[in-house]
Scaffold this motif. Structure first.
Motif, PDB file in Angstrom:
ATOM      1  N   ARG A  17       0.799  -1.227   0.000  1.00  0.00           N
ATOM      2  CA  ARG A  17       0.000   0.000   0.000  1.00  0.00           C
ATOM      3  C   ARG A  17       0.831   1.276   0.000  1.00  0.00           C
ATOM      4  NH1 ARG A  17      -3.881  -2.425   4.449  1.00  0.00           N
ATOM      5  NH2 ARG A  17      -5.153  -3.694   3.084  1.00  0.00           N
ATOM      6  N   SER A  18       1.885   1.334   0.792  1.00  0.00           N
ATOM      7  CA  SER A  18       2.583   2.616   0.954  1.00  0.00           C
ATOM      8  C   SER A  18       3.845   2.748   0.105  1.00  0.00           C
ATOM      9  CB  SER A  18       2.925   2.855   2.428  1.00  0.00           C
ATOM     10  OG  SER A  18       3.800   1.835   2.854  1.00  0.00           O
ATOM     11  N   SER A  19       4.543   1.633  -0.141  1.00  0.00           N
ATOM     12  CA  SER A  19       5.801   1.771  -0.872  1.00  0.00           C
ATOM     13  C   SER A  19       5.885   0.730  -1.987  1.00  0.00           C
ATOM     14  CB  SER A  19       6.972   1.608   0.082  1.00  0.00           C
ATOM     15  OG  SER A  19       6.978   0.296   0.590  1.00  0.00           O
ATOM     16  N   ALA A  20       6.695   1.009  -2.975  1.00  0.00           N
ATOM     17  CA  ALA A  20       6.902   0.089  -4.086  1.00  0.00           C
ATOM     18  C   ALA A  20       8.324  -0.448  -4.018  1.00  0.00           C
ATOM     19  CB  ALA A  20       6.670   0.802  -5.405  1.00  0.00           C
ATOM     20  N   ARG A  21       8.440  -1.759  -4.091  1.00  0.00           N
ATOM     21  CA  ARG A  21       9.760  -2.370  -4.090  1.00  0.00           C
ATOM     22  C   ARG A  21       9.971  -3.049  -5.433  1.00  0.00           C
ATOM     23  NH1 ARG A  21      10.145  -5.851   1.296  1.00  0.00           N
ATOM     24  NH2 ARG A  21       8.582  -6.939   0.105  1.00  0.00           N
ATOM     25  N   ILE A  22      11.106  -2.870  -6.001  1.00  0.00           N
ATOM     26  CA  ILE A  22      11.444  -3.495  -7.269  1.00  0.00           C
ATOM     27  C   ILE A  22      12.669  -4.361  -7.039  1.00  0.00           C
ATOM     28  CG2 ILE A  22      12.200  -3.088  -9.634  1.00  0.00           C
ATOM     29  CD1 ILE A  22      10.655  -0.475  -9.550  1.00  0.00           C
ATOM     30  N   ARG A  23      12.556  -5.620  -7.490  1.00  0.00           N
ATOM     31  CA  ARG A  23      13.685  -6.541  -7.351  1.00  0.00           C
ATOM     32  C   ARG A  23      14.135  -6.970  -8.735  1.00  0.00           C
ATOM     33  NH1 ARG A  23      14.027 -10.397  -2.477  1.00  0.00           N
ATOM     34  NH2 ARG A  23      14.475  -8.726  -1.045  1.00  0.00           N
ATOM     35  N   ARG A  24      15.393  -7.134  -8.874  1.00  0.00           N
ATOM     36  CA  ARG A  24      15.960  -7.553 -10.141  1.00  0.00           C
ATOM     37  C   ARG A  24      16.790  -8.814  -9.900  1.00  0.00           C
ATOM     38  NH1 ARG A  24      20.464  -4.519 -13.744  1.00  0.00           N
ATOM     39  NH2 ARG A  24      20.346  -5.962 -15.485  1.00  0.00           N
ATOM     40  N   PHE A  25      16.526  -9.856 -10.713  1.00  0.00           N
ATOM     41  CA  PHE A  25      17.269 -11.107 -10.639  1.00  0.00           C
ATOM     42  C   PHE A  25      17.972 -11.334 -11.962  1.00  0.00           C
ATOM     43  CE2 PHE A  25      13.696 -11.814  -7.743  1.00  0.00           C
ATOM     44  CZ  PHE A  25      14.366 -12.202  -6.603  1.00  0.00           C
ATOM     45  N   CYS A  26      19.209 -11.695 -11.897  1.00  0.00           N
ATOM     46  CA  CYS A  26      19.960 -12.043 -13.099  1.00  0.00           C
ATOM     47  C   CYS A  26      20.269 -13.534 -13.056  1.00  0.00           C
ATOM     48  CB  CYS A  26      21.263 -11.254 -13.174  1.00  0.00           C
ATOM     49  SG  CYS A  26      21.009  -9.504 -13.441  1.00  0.00           S
ATOM     50  N   VAL A  27      19.924 -14.222 -14.147  1.00  0.00           N
ATOM     51  CA  VAL A  27      20.131 -15.667 -14.242  1.00  0.00           C
ATOM     52  C   VAL A  27      20.897 -15.940 -15.525  1.00  0.00           C
ATOM     53  CG1 VAL A  27      18.997 -17.913 -14.332  1.00  0.00           C
ATOM     54  CG2 VAL A  27      17.961 -16.054 -13.041  1.00  0.00           C
ATOM     55  N   GLU A  28      21.899 -16.807 -15.422  1.00  0.00           N
ATOM     56  CA  GLU A  28      22.668 -17.159 -16.620  1.00  0.00           C
ATOM     57  C   GLU A  28      21.800 -17.966 -17.570  1.00  0.00           C
ATOM     58  OE1 GLU A  28      26.720 -18.698 -16.544  1.00  0.00           O
ATOM     59  OE2 GLU A  28      26.628 -18.372 -14.362  1.00  0.00           O
ATOM     60  N   LYS A  29      22.039 -17.776 -18.862  1.00  0.00           N
ATOM     61  CA  LYS A  29      21.276 -18.514 -19.868  1.00  0.00           C
ATOM     62  C   LYS A  29      21.545 -20.012 -19.747  1.00  0.00           C
ATOM     63  CE  LYS A  29      20.641 -15.213 -23.577  1.00  0.00           C
ATOM     64  NZ  LYS A  29      20.919 -14.910 -24.993  1.00  0.00           N
ATOM     65  N   ARG A  30      22.784 -20.360 -19.500  1.00  0.00           N
ATOM     66  CA  ARG A  30      23.138 -21.774 -19.412  1.00  0.00           C
ATOM     67  C   ARG A  30      22.422 -22.458 -18.253  1.00  0.00           C
ATOM     68  NH1 ARG A  30      29.121 -23.247 -18.113  1.00  0.00           N
ATOM     69  NH2 ARG A  30      28.269 -23.374 -16.034  1.00  0.00           N
ATOM     70  N   SER A  31      22.403 -21.823 -17.087  1.00  0.00           N
ATOM     71  CA  SER A  31      21.728 -22.434 -15.942  1.00  0.00           C
ATOM     72  C   SER A  31      20.215 -22.462 -16.150  1.00  0.00           C
ATOM     73  CB  SER A  31      22.094 -21.743 -14.635  1.00  0.00           C
ATOM     74  OG  SER A  31      21.961 -20.363 -14.743  1.00  0.00           O
TER      75      SER A  31
END
Length: 119
Positions: A17-31
């Protein structure tokens, strides 16, 4: 600037409701490819297991049907033997009555009544 194609970036936005959180995940193509291959193998294995269970259930149903039919055949044979015994008893009684009443029952067939079968 060179482009790095070895990673996939996933961005997840979570907005309470009050705040926005943004998460970023990086995954290797091979995995990610390895994970997809393992997931496909697990899915294929579970499909094969499900197919095996359905085949086993079909075999079990067939076995149960065979047992039921064998029991029914045995019951029919008993009833047939019972009926044959009753027919023999009726024939014996009719023969005895015929003998007592003086009716001659010749069991030998006449020469004109002999039936020959061709081979």
């Amino acid at each position: 600037m060179t482009r790095d194609d070895r990673f996939y970036a996933f961005i997840i936005a979570h907005t309470p409701r009050s705040s926005a959180r943004i998460r970023r995940f990086c995954v290797e193509k091979r995995s990610l490819r390895i994970l997809a291959l393992v997931a496909a193998a697990i899915f294929g294995g579970s499909l094969y297991g499900f197919y095996g269970l359905t085949q086993q259930a079909a075999h079990l149903r067939t076995t149960m049907e065979n047992e039921r039919l064998r029991a029914e055949n045995a019951k029919q044979r008993l009833e047939l033997n019972e009926l044959n015994n009753r027919v023999e008893a009726v024939e014996d009684t009719s023969r005895k009555l015929a003998e007592k009443s003086g009716v001659v029952n010749d069991q030998t067939p006449l020469p004109a009544q002999v039936v020959r079968r061709c081979p």
